[in-house]
Design a protein around this motif. Structure first.
Motif, PDB file in Angstrom:
ATOM      1  N   GLU A  39      22.305  42.883 -36.192  1.00 31.81           N
ATOM      2  CA  GLU A  39      23.188  41.688 -37.678  1.00 31.81           C
ATOM      3  C   GLU A  39      24.279  42.907 -38.102  1.00 31.81           C
ATOM      4  OE1 GLU A  39      20.891  40.051 -42.348  1.00 31.81           O
ATOM      5  OE2 GLU A  39      19.868  42.002 -40.266  1.00 31.81           O
ATOM      6  N   GLY A  40      25.299  42.218 -38.213  1.00 29.47           N
ATOM      7  CA  GLY A  40      25.906  43.256 -38.621  1.00 29.47           C
ATOM      8  C   GLY A  40      27.767  43.755 -37.861  1.00 29.47           C
ATOM      9  N   VAL A  41      26.613  43.937 -36.257  1.00 29.18           N
ATOM     10  CA  VAL A  41      27.495  44.647 -35.669  1.00 29.18           C
ATOM     11  C   VAL A  41      27.861  43.875 -34.566  1.00 29.18           C
ATOM     12  CG1 VAL A  41      27.377  46.267 -34.128  1.00 29.18           C
ATOM     13  CG2 VAL A  41      25.823  46.407 -35.589  1.00 29.18           C
ATOM     14  N   LYS A  42      28.911  44.616 -34.270  1.00 31.92           N
ATOM     15  CA  LYS A  42      30.158  43.404 -33.209  1.00 31.92           C
ATOM     16  C   LYS A  42      30.508  41.909 -33.465  1.00 31.92           C
ATOM     17  CE  LYS A  42      31.280  43.010 -28.530  1.00 31.92           C
ATOM     18  NZ  LYS A  42      30.796  43.095 -27.078  1.00 31.92           N
ATOM     19  N   VAL A  43      30.625  41.643 -35.023  1.00 28.14           N
ATOM     20  CA  VAL A  43      30.984  40.767 -35.208  1.00 28.14           C
ATOM     21  C   VAL A  43      32.111  40.005 -34.803  1.00 28.14           C
ATOM     22  CG1 VAL A  43      31.323  39.120 -37.793  1.00 28.14           C
ATOM     23  CG2 VAL A  43      30.276  40.793 -37.420  1.00 28.14           C
ATOM     24  N   GLN A  44      32.398  38.393 -33.953  1.00 23.14           N
ATOM     25  CA  GLN A  44      32.714  38.211 -33.418  1.00 23.14           C
ATOM     26  C   GLN A  44      33.914  36.324 -33.650  1.00 23.14           C
ATOM     27  OE1 GLN A  44      31.484  38.043 -30.128  1.00 23.14           O
ATOM     28  NE2 GLN A  44      32.056  39.626 -28.711  1.00 23.14           N
ATOM     29  N   THR A  45      34.329  36.336 -34.172  1.00 21.74           N
ATOM     30  CA  THR A  45      34.815  35.246 -34.248  1.00 21.74           C
ATOM     31  C   THR A  45      34.410  34.012 -33.199  1.00 21.74           C
ATOM     32  OG1 THR A  45      36.488  36.076 -35.997  1.00 21.74           O
ATOM     33  CG2 THR A  45      36.643  33.177 -35.893  1.00 21.74           C
ATOM     34  N   HIS A  46      34.557  32.673 -33.329  1.00 21.91           N
ATOM     35  CA  HIS A  46      33.718  31.699 -32.094  1.00 21.91           C
ATOM     36  C   HIS A  46      34.387  30.550 -33.701  1.00 21.91           C
ATOM     37  CE1 HIS A  46      31.924  29.276 -29.732  1.00 21.91           C
ATOM     38  NE2 HIS A  46      30.965  28.362 -30.735  1.00 21.91           N
ATOM     39  N   TYR A  47      35.274  29.528 -32.542  1.00 19.89           N
ATOM     40  CA  TYR A  47      35.735  28.702 -32.556  1.00 19.89           C
ATOM     41  C   TYR A  47      34.238  26.744 -32.451  1.00 19.89           C
ATOM     42  CZ  TYR A  47      37.866  24.037 -33.431  1.00 19.89           C
ATOM     43  OH  TYR A  47      38.753  22.704 -34.353  1.00 19.89           O
ATOM     44  N   ASP A  48      34.521  26.285 -33.549  1.00 17.83           N
ATOM     45  CA  ASP A  48      33.583  25.272 -32.566  1.00 17.83           C
ATOM     46  C   ASP A  48      34.075  24.285 -33.560  1.00 17.83           C
ATOM     47  OD1 ASP A  48      31.188  24.411 -31.910  1.00 17.83           O
ATOM     48  OD2 ASP A  48      29.983  24.363 -34.281  1.00 17.83           O
ATOM     49  N   LYS A  49      34.466  22.966 -32.673  1.00 16.34           N
ATOM     50  CA  LYS A  49      34.762  21.426 -32.643  1.00 16.34           C
ATOM     51  C   LYS A  49      34.054  20.525 -34.166  1.00 16.34           C
ATOM     52  CE  LYS A  49      36.727  20.089 -28.334  1.00 16.34           C
ATOM     53  NZ  LYS A  49      36.379  19.076 -27.387  1.00 16.34           N
ATOM     54  N   LYS A  50      33.121  21.507 -34.461  1.00 21.38           N
ATOM     55  CA  LYS A  50      32.187  20.792 -35.291  1.00 21.38           C
ATOM     56  C   LYS A  50      31.878  21.377 -37.040  1.00 21.38           C
ATOM     57  CE  LYS A  50      27.943  18.483 -35.488  1.00 21.38           C
ATOM     58  NZ  LYS A  50      26.399  18.651 -34.795  1.00 21.38           N
ATOM     59  N   ASP A  51      31.584  22.415 -36.633  1.00 18.20           N
ATOM     60  CA  ASP A  51      31.936  23.287 -37.542  1.00 18.20           C
ATOM     61  C   ASP A  51      33.440  24.212 -37.901  1.00 18.20           C
ATOM     62  OD1 ASP A  51      29.592  22.212 -38.010  1.00 18.20           O
ATOM     63  OD2 ASP A  51      28.753  23.977 -36.335  1.00 18.20           O
ATOM     64  N   GLY A  52      34.086  24.603 -37.003  1.00 15.91           N
ATOM     65  CA  GLY A  52      35.490  25.744 -37.454  1.00 15.91           C
ATOM     66  C   GLY A  52      35.167  26.289 -36.584  1.00 15.91           C
ATOM     67  N   LEU A  53      35.806  27.314 -37.887  1.00 17.57           N
ATOM     68  CA  LEU A  53      35.416  29.203 -37.525  1.00 17.57           C
ATOM     69  C   LEU A  53      34.371  29.469 -37.636  1.00 17.57           C
ATOM     70  CD1 LEU A  53      39.139  29.960 -37.756  1.00 17.57           C
ATOM     71  CD2 LEU A  53      38.019  29.760 -35.702  1.00 17.57           C
ATOM     72  N   LEU A  54      33.527  29.446 -36.866  1.00 17.93           N
ATOM     73  CA  LEU A  54      32.169  30.954 -37.235  1.00 17.93           C
ATOM     74  C   LEU A  54      31.953  32.072 -36.996  1.00 17.93           C
ATOM     75  CD1 LEU A  54      30.364  28.317 -35.450  1.00 17.93           C
ATOM     76  CD2 LEU A  54      30.768  28.419 -38.518  1.00 17.93           C
ATOM     77  N   LYS A  55      31.717  33.025 -37.669  1.00 17.37           N
ATOM     78  CA  LYS A  55      31.546  33.830 -37.328  1.00 17.37           C
ATOM     79  C   LYS A  55      30.229  34.507 -36.839  1.00 17.37           C
ATOM     80  CE  LYS A  55      34.950  36.399 -39.537  1.00 17.37           C
ATOM     81  NZ  LYS A  55      35.916  36.939 -39.253  1.00 17.37           N
ATOM     82  N   LYS A  56      30.028  35.734 -35.586  1.00 21.41           N
ATOM     83  CA  LYS A  56      28.871  35.486 -34.773  1.00 21.41           C
ATOM     84  C   LYS A  56      29.016  36.399 -34.335  1.00 21.41           C
ATOM     85  CE  LYS A  56      27.448  31.588 -32.631  1.00 21.41           C
ATOM     86  NZ  LYS A  56      26.919  30.542 -31.569  1.00 21.41           N
ATOM     87  N   GLU A  57      26.955  37.285 -33.967  1.00 24.43           N
ATOM     88  CA  GLU A  57      26.931  38.219 -33.784  1.00 24.43           C
ATOM     89  C   GLU A  57      27.035  38.888 -32.580  1.00 24.43           C
ATOM     90  OE1 GLU A  57      24.859  37.329 -36.303  1.00 24.43           O
ATOM     91  OE2 GLU A  57      25.072  38.488 -37.359  1.00 24.43           O
TER      92      GLU A  57
END
Length: 90
Positions: A39-57
């Protein structure tokens, strides 16, 4: 295949890499790849067509973390403490 000593729910500290020194809870374990998500480590930006930009570990190698507190040990110590408290109350 090695048995990992780190389980889901354990508290770990990152000892190597860009997030060195951060502490967090293990969210997911991949024993075949020998990688974990913290949790909170190596946070990456992920693009999803439905939700847009998301921050994920993202996954990091389990050798880059050290175990701070095991979930099972914490649960056992809490049970012992509640038993002692209830015994003293009687």
């Amino acid at each position: 295949m090695l048995k990992l000593k780190i389980k889901k729910g354990d508290k770990v500290q990152v000892i190597a890499g860009a997030d060195k020194g951060k502490k967090g809870t293990v969210l997911e374990v991949s024993p075949t790849a020998m990688k974990i998500k913290v949790e909170g480590v190596k946070v990456q930006t992920h693009y999803d067509k439905k939700d847009g930009l998301l921050k994920k570990e993202g996954f990091i190698d389990f050798s880059n973390v050290k175990l701070v507190e095991a979930k099972a040990k914490a649960a056992k110590t809490e049970k012992k403490a509640t038993k002692k408290a209830s015994a003293k109350a009687k």
